[in-house]
Design a protein around this motif. Structure first.
Motif: not given
Length: 346
Positions: A134-137, A150-153, A177, A181, A185, A346
């Motif tokens: 869901t998100h990359v930083e 890295i974030v997942t749902d 970035r 993404a 993503t 979430r």
């Protein structure tokens, strides 16, 4: 053929042997349990149990102890899960409350289970291969270091420190970035990992500075996504094996080796057959193919949203199965509830 009373005698032998660690005789059964028959009658029942290889005499003229087969019959047909006390339930709720993330939650889980049971605690990570990124930083810490996030749902967060590609400034980081993404993503962990492999395989030999930087960072991200896909165990309580070494018939070295290597325990935890309540047990010689004939492993399934995984305990065959199964089930249910609440938020 074992009679109903014979099975109840087996229950008494298992319970008394677990409590006392002493072979159990007919006289002590009559004294401790209300069968309403003579010691001679109990001895006849014990002889039948011995014929069925459910109990055995460790020494001549001694009492009897359960065999691995006897423990199996006890767990399958005679063990009634003991309800957890109010204090134990409060401890579960308090100890697992407000975890920072899944890693923190599972680390707390094994520490709690070890404290509740005195056994080695095991928790499988759920497989996140189908989770979505869901998100990359990218965070440039200085000219030499960068943090890849890295974030997942499912709430899983990966943070990996890596060397900053040469000559990359803040403006470059923003571009990198966005490129990373767009690559992963909104895709599953499995799909994102495959996309990174495709990028690396198709990269031309003559690359620009930023293309080289993207490949470097994508490689790190790919390794983290692969970690999400791998089966892993969290464990606690290995020191309890040394404290209880006298409970094992032989060496505890194979158990310590299995804890260190994880692969054997992962296979065993995955292959154990669960009953309709999601509870499973593998006892003594049933673990022969895993090299763990000295141990019993019990487990309870929990639902992690992306699939089911297991909370388990490993210890000697002479363990308190009703209490340990009840503890594993209670913690598994609490884990399921926490993960479900997190998913709903979430």
């Amino acid at each position: 053929m074992v009679t109903d009373r014979g099975l109840q005698v087996l229950r008494a032998i298992v319970q008394d042997y677990v409590d006392t660690h002493e072979p159990v005789g007919s006289k002590s059964i009559v004294e401790r349990h209300a069968f309403g028959v003579s010691a001679a009658t109990i001895r006849n029942d014990m002889a039948l149990l011995e014929d069925e290889e459910l109990i055995t005499a460790p020494h001549t003229s001694s009492g009897r102890v359960p065999t691995d087969k006897g423990y199996r019959v006890f767990v399958d047909h005679l063990a009634e899960l003991r309800p957890l006390s109010t204090a134990q339930r409060a401890a579960i709720s308090t100890f697992l409350q407000d975890p920072a993330d899944l890693d923190d939650l599972l680390a707390r889980t094994v520490r709690l289970l070890t404290q509740l049971t005195g056994q080695v605690a095991l928790v499988q990570y759920p497989s996140f291969a189908s989770a979505n990124v869901t998100h990359v930083e990218l965070v440039r810490l200085d000219e030499f270091r960068m943090l890849v996030i890295i974030v997942t749902d499912t709430g899983r967060v990966s943070q990996r420190l890596t060397a900053t590609p040469s000559g990359v400034d803040e403006q470059d980081v923003a571009l990198l970035r966005a490129q990373l993404a767009s690559l992963i993503t909104g895709r599953s962990v499995r799909s994102g990992s495959e996309r990174i492999e495709e990028l690396r395989a198709s990269a031309p030999a003559d690359r620009s500075r930023l293309d080289e930087a993207l490949l470097t960072i994508a490689a790190v991200a790919g390794e983290e996504l692969d970690e999400f896909r791998q089966d892993r165990l969290v464990m606690a309580g290995a020191a309890t094996l040394a404290k209880r070494e006298q409970d094992f018939r032989g060496s505890i070295h194979p158990l310590l080796q299995a804890i260190e290597e994880q692969v054997t325990l992962l296979r065993l935890m995955s292959e154990m057959a669960a009953d309709e309540k999601g509870l499973s047990a593998s006892i003594g010689r049933e673990n022969d193919s895993f090299g763990l004939t000295e141990a019993s492993v019990i487990a309870s399934d929990y639902d992690a949203g992306v699939g089911r995984a297991r909370v388990g305990l490993m210890g000697p065959t002479r363990m308190d199965y009703p209490s340990n199964l009840a503890a594993a089930r209670a913690v598994a249910r609490y884990l399921t509830r926490l993960l479900d609440e997190d998913e709903n938020r979430r």
